[in-house]
Design an enzyme around this catalytic site. Sequence first.
Site, PDB file in Angstrom:
ATOM      1  N   LEU A  79       0.805  -1.221   0.000  1.00  0.00           N
ATOM      2  CA  LEU A  79       0.000   0.000   0.000  1.00  0.00           C
ATOM      3  C   LEU A  79       0.840   1.273   0.000  1.00  0.00           C
ATOM      4  O   LEU A  79       0.432   2.290  -0.558  1.00  0.00           O
ATOM      5  CB  LEU A  79      -0.922   0.005   1.227  1.00  0.00           C
ATOM      6  N   TYR A  80       2.005   1.259   0.627  1.00  0.00           N
ATOM      7  CA  TYR A  80       2.776   2.481   0.818  1.00  0.00           C
ATOM      8  C   TYR A  80       3.189   3.060  -0.529  1.00  0.00           C
ATOM      9  O   TYR A  80       3.947   2.442  -1.286  1.00  0.00           O
ATOM     10  CB  TYR A  80       4.008   2.219   1.683  1.00  0.00           C
ATOM     11  N   SER A  81       2.660   4.237  -0.813  1.00  0.00           N
ATOM     12  CA  SER A  81       2.885   4.907  -2.089  1.00  0.00           C
ATOM     13  C   SER A  81       2.575   3.970  -3.255  1.00  0.00           C
ATOM     14  O   SER A  81       3.216   4.031  -4.303  1.00  0.00           O
ATOM     15  CB  SER A  81       4.320   5.451  -2.186  1.00  0.00           C
TER      16      SER A  81
END
Length: 349
Positions: free
Chosen positions: A60-62
């Site tokens: 999910l991160y960036s």
Amino acid sequence: MRYIKLGRTGLDVSPVAIGAMTYGDPGRGHPVWSLDEEASRPLIKHALASGINFFDTSNLYSYGSSEEILGRALNDFADRDDVVITTKVRHTMRPGSPNGGGLSRKAIMSEIDHSLRRLGTDHVDVYMIHRLDNDTPPEETLEALHEVVKSGKARYLGASSMHAWQFAKLLHLQERHGWARFVVMEDHYNLLAREEEREMLPLCADEGVATMVWSPLARGRLARPFDRAHATERAATDGSYADLLYAADAAGDRAILDEVGAVADARGVSRAQVALAWLRRNPVVAAPLVGARTIRQIDDAVASLDLDLSADEARRLEAPYTPRYDFQGISDAREMDRIKAGIPGYAHV
């Protein structure tokens, strides 16, 4: 660096982990506080040079950029067998796709391959569920995770932020079916957020599950005085953090921050070192996740390992704490809104 075992496993990890949510293409994530690849790589390299071997990220991160940046840096600066990489699955990666997120068998089998490609490796050391998926039977999720381990694409399993009764149920199902077991819980815990002490941390201690702590400095609040608590870009702009915690008494937070400052001044160390050293007093905490944006923040985290707080200092830090409502185990927005509506005087903090 003195390495420790992760829970009851034989895996050696540094007692400080780098949280790579900070690193990612600002155009794909958080334009205010995400660090791009050029700014991220020196920090990852310095962490490795400091003896840190534990790195945490998520698909999910960036939207995958964090995995890409972390993977390229670790491939350039480290031997893969010397580092421990965790990543996560759960949240929607392809908006509009009927199987673009969640914890179905299809989603898990697809997302592990996407994560490995972005990280540039053939396995992750810990594969974690980022939150629960209430629309998928837990047996389906747990069996798929078991097969990810048996296929060699992950060495261990972890979970993140849920109610203790939910985690107990998952552990029971894994034991009953002989499936690979969760060895780590990644949860929200710091001097301003201690609700996990009621049920989750005792459960983890009893089950031999280690914990990794996200937001160990409460988005930087514990690293500065109360009147500058929102001084960081992250604290000032990340509105989601307000929903994690209902603080019944701002004066209680001020008192805690004042005590952190007093102990730090008496010891001649930074506030961050005091707050991180306090976490280490709890033996179930394996490592705080430090989302370092500067070399100094990494150095502070490593220096905290040499700071042993006395029982009296710990009592001073803990005494002002007031109970608060923690939303971290709630994944359904409608349920969260309903609960907020029933709390007298609820307001974002």
